[in-house]
Write an enzyme that holds these catalytic residues in place. Sequence first.
Site, short mmCIF file in Angstrom:
data_model
loop_
_atom_site.label_atom_id
_atom_site.label_comp_id
_atom_site.label_asym_id
_atom_site.label_seq_id
_atom_site.Cartn_x
_atom_site.Cartn_y
_atom_site.Cartn_z
CG HIS A 1 24.32 36.12 -12.28
ND1 HIS A 1 23.48 36.32 -13.60
CD2 HIS A 1 23.91 34.56 -11.95
CE1 HIS A 1 23.07 35.20 -13.00
NE2 HIS A 1 22.77 35.17 -12.34
CE LYS B 1 25.19 28.83 -7.37
NZ LYS B 1 25.15 29.06 -8.43
CG HIS C 1 16.64 29.74 -9.32
ND1 HIS C 1 17.34 29.52 -8.31
CD2 HIS C 1 17.57 30.02 -10.34
CE1 HIS C 1 18.49 30.14 -8.79
NE2 HIS C 1 18.76 30.21 -10.32
NE ARG D 1 23.06 31.98 -6.95
CZ ARG D 1 23.80 33.42 -6.93
NH1 ARG D 1 24.30 34.33 -5.18
NH2 ARG D 1 24.78 33.34 -7.58
NE ARG E 1 18.86 33.58 -8.76
CZ ARG E 1 20.40 34.85 -8.14
NH1 ARG E 1 20.07 35.83 -7.31
NH2 ARG E 1 21.96 34.61 -9.02
CE1 TYR F 1 16.59 35.85 -15.69
CE2 TYR F 1 18.99 36.80 -15.06
CZ TYR F 1 17.73 35.53 -15.02
OH TYR F 1 18.43 35.06 -14.02
#
Length: 297
Positions: free
Chosen positions: A269, A172, A243, A148, A246, A278
């Site tokens: 994730h 995150k 992004h 990210r 990514r 995806y």
Amino acid sequence: MNWDTGIENFRNYLKLERGLSMNTIKSYEFDLSQFKNFIIENNINESPQKCSSSTVKRYLYKNFSNKKSRSQARSISALKSFFNYLLFEGEINSSPLNDIESPKIENKLPEVLTEDEIKRLISSVNLDSEFGQRNKTIIEVLYGTGIRVSELTDLKLSNIFFDENILKITGKGNKERFVPLGKIASIEIKKYLNDRDKLKINSKFSDILFLNRYGRQLTRSMIFKVINDSSKNANIDKKISPHTLRHSYATHLLKNGADLRTIQLILGHESITTTEIYTHLDTYHLDEVLKKFHPRK
């Protein structure tokens, strides 16, 4: 408890107990501040503990009736989280959003660059410019690792392991993961380090990889500018951001045979459901190929 105190307590809860990123916390704060301002501007005499469902509905109708479902859903999510927090703390007995449902959001597939567009994007960087090598390296690292933009700006030299071709990333919620570093990205980082060593580096940022002309950490907005300028130079007719690289990274991995679980771990994730977007991108790609090349489609 007034609104300012409630929002501040909620902010501390998100930071200290939930471990959310500052960007996520700021997003919650923004939505709650909008609601607080509505309360004040309309002279509604309701504290967080006394807030009614009808007040919330008035706010949502006035501010979001003409806006996209995604904006409505985000605001409702922030309010639900806030009042669920008050419920958890014993400040209220029930949430005023119990009978309010979030609108259904249409899943919009993220923009993805083709492999040719990626090459054009990288080739468009002028290496003769003062920060050409740095900017090229930024693109190579974003596309070559799938990290990210916030993870890129925080990337530390001490977390780059060239011998093992691995990056240690803090994502995150301050969760750490290891991400493979490709050969090309590794080479470009080493080239950039030669330029970086010539800067007068602020001691506070001595371990940060990507720096500005003043030897300080790059901002997210600067990374956006690098990508935007390169996109224009490459004549790419798509609205792209960091992004996008990514998304492109993950899509190209999937197209070339990588499994979803591996992609999930690399991207960081929490749920594989997020990664499954995806598979839709890949199906879309295959359908486009069929339409273009099959005589009966």
